[in-house]
Design an enzyme around this catalytic site. Structure first.
Site, PDB file in Angstrom:
ATOM      1  N   ASP A  91       0.852  -1.192   0.000  1.00  0.00           N
ATOM      2  CA  ASP A  91       0.000   0.000   0.000  1.00  0.00           C
ATOM      3  C   ASP A  91       0.886   1.240   0.000  1.00  0.00           C
ATOM      4  O   ASP A  91       1.905   1.297   0.717  1.00  0.00           O
ATOM      5  CB  ASP A  91      -0.904   0.017   1.234  1.00  0.00           C
ATOM      6  N   GLU A 141      -4.470   2.342  -4.712  1.00  0.00           N
ATOM      7  CA  GLU A 141      -3.031   2.497  -4.532  1.00  0.00           C
ATOM      8  C   GLU A 141      -2.391   1.235  -3.974  1.00  0.00           C
ATOM      9  O   GLU A 141      -1.287   1.267  -3.446  1.00  0.00           O
ATOM     10  CB  GLU A 141      -2.744   3.666  -3.590  1.00  0.00           C
ATOM     11  N   ASP A 156      -1.937   9.528 -10.535  1.00  0.00           N
ATOM     12  CA  ASP A 156      -1.837   8.469 -11.549  1.00  0.00           C
ATOM     13  C   ASP A 156      -0.395   8.312 -12.019  1.00  0.00           C
ATOM     14  O   ASP A 156       0.093   7.197 -12.230  1.00  0.00           O
ATOM     15  CB  ASP A 156      -2.741   8.792 -12.734  1.00  0.00           C
TER      16      ASP A 156
END
Length: 406
Positions: free
Chosen positions: A262, A306, A279
């Site tokens: 993460d 993410e 992005d």
């Protein structure tokens, strides 16, 4: 110049009046059928020579004054040359092959026309029919490509008319009748050749169109299949690939490590810099993970948002810990600025949770993922920018980046 039929780039499969392929289609046709054409020509030439020399006997009856010349022309000139052509025909390119057949047929017809013109025997006029059969042989049995057949027919028709007009002692009525008969035979044979050649061309184009449609459909299927297995943002394999691979690897004997990853404080990153920058950050991380996922026993995928995952096949807790440490360290070394980070660290980091399936031990995919997810949250609670192994997987606690195993 190409032989056969033409369908140029914008012709949509239509043929021009000479029935020619464009260069690309001609090359494909020759690759598929050139050897077959050469073998067929060889056989037809050899068979044709047998019948061609039968006319040596008719020459003795119809043209006794020059019978010896007929035998020499047929047996000692045309037959050896044709036999040589039959031997070489399968070893030469398509353009030269068709051109040689064309010129050879001109010679085959010229010989009986010359003998007809030369003889002064009372029955010599009947020998005129010999060359008519040669025209039918060239246009229908050899099946000269249409543009060659057309040129061949015109040349021999003009030659026959010239021979009839200039022959000494020919009956005046025959000077009209023979060209009409000859022209009729020429017209019949060239029309038949056109029909045969057009059918060959259109049938090939029909098959080619079907093959092209099938190839396009297969390419579209592969492209769709590729898209269905690829995350559109990062280009990494997607969740579907992860699930399929995990299902297979968990059923196998070797050890398997699952790493849930993460990006730390990613929401503040988006809030501060905007989603386009978010992005771009994910794409940079994905590129790094793709480089680290080398070999058939390592898989990097985007899990969603993410979150990313790694799967390793083989090795134990120590190997998994070293790999997780390398992930954390490499992301940190990217130095991606994170000005909105609440802990003030100032750059993007990740947290990693690791779960293990030991060699020879059966584990379910869902159970392994759940353990990796729990380890991930423990790594986050203990400071982020580090990794943790699931409880029972080597008892390795959450480890911050600066203390990872090298």
């Amino acid at each position: 110049m190409a032989t056969g039929c033409s369908t140029g780039p914008d012709s949509s499969g239509r043929l021009d009046w000479l029935l020619r392929f464009d260069a690309r289609t001609e090359a494909r046709y020759q690759a598929e059928h050139g050897a077959e054409r050469g073998a067929a020509l060889r056989q037809i030439i050899l068979v044709g020579l047998i019948f061609y020399n039968v006319y040596n006997f008719t020459s003795m009856v119809l043209m006794p004054d020059i019978a010896d010349l007929s035998v020499v022309a047929r047996l000692l000139v045309i037959t050896p040359a044709s036999a040589l052509l039959a031997w070489r025909i399968v070893h030469i390119g398509p353009n030269l092959r068709e051109a040689l057949i064309f010129y050879a047929m001109i010679g085959v017809v010229a010989a009986p026309l010359f003998l007809f013109w030369l003889t002064m025997a009372p029955l010599g006029a009947y020998a005129f029919a010999d060359s008519t059969l040669a025209i039918i042989y060239g246009n229908l049995l050899l099946t000269l490509r249409f543009r060659y057949a057309l040129a061949f027919t015109i040349v021999v028709l003009l030659g026959a008319i010239l021979a009839v007009v200039t022959k000494v002692g020919l009956d005046p009525d025959l000077r009209l009748a023979l060209p009409v008969q000859y022209g009729t035979g020429c017209a019949f044979s060239i029309y038949a050749n056109y029909r045969i050649e057009r059918q060959r061309c259109t049938e090939y184009l029909r098959v080619l169109a079907a093959q092209s449609a099938s190839e396009a459909a297969e390419e579209a299927r592969r492209r769709y299949q590729g898209l269905s297995h690829t995350d559109p943002l990062t280009g990494l394999p997607n969740r579907r690939v992860l699930d399929e691979t995990a299902e297979a690897w968990c059923a196998e004997e070797p050890a398997v490590a699952v790493m849930m990853i993460d990006v730390d404080h990613f929401k503040p990153f988006n809030d501060t810099l905007g989603h386009p920058e978010g992005d771009a950050c994910l794409r940079r991380l994905a590129a790094l993970f793709a480089n680290l996922a080398a070999g058939p026993d390592v898989l990097a995928t985007r899990f969603g948002g993410e979150e990313f995952t790694f799967m390793l096949r083989g090795g134990g807790a120590l190997a998994a810990a070293r790999f997780a440490a390398a992930l954390v360290r490499n992301v940190e070394e990217l130095g991606i600025a994170h000005p909105g980070r609440p802990d003030g660290l100032g750059f993007v980091t990740i947290s990693v949770g690791v779960a293990l399936k030991e060699a020879g031990v059966a584990r379910t995919r869902d159970g392994l993922f759940a353990q990796a997810d729990q380890a991930l949250y423990r790594a986050k609670r203990r400071g982020r920018n580090g990794y943790a192994l699931a409880e029972g997987d080597g008892a390795v606690a959450a480890i911050p980046s600066m203390a990872v195993v090298a």
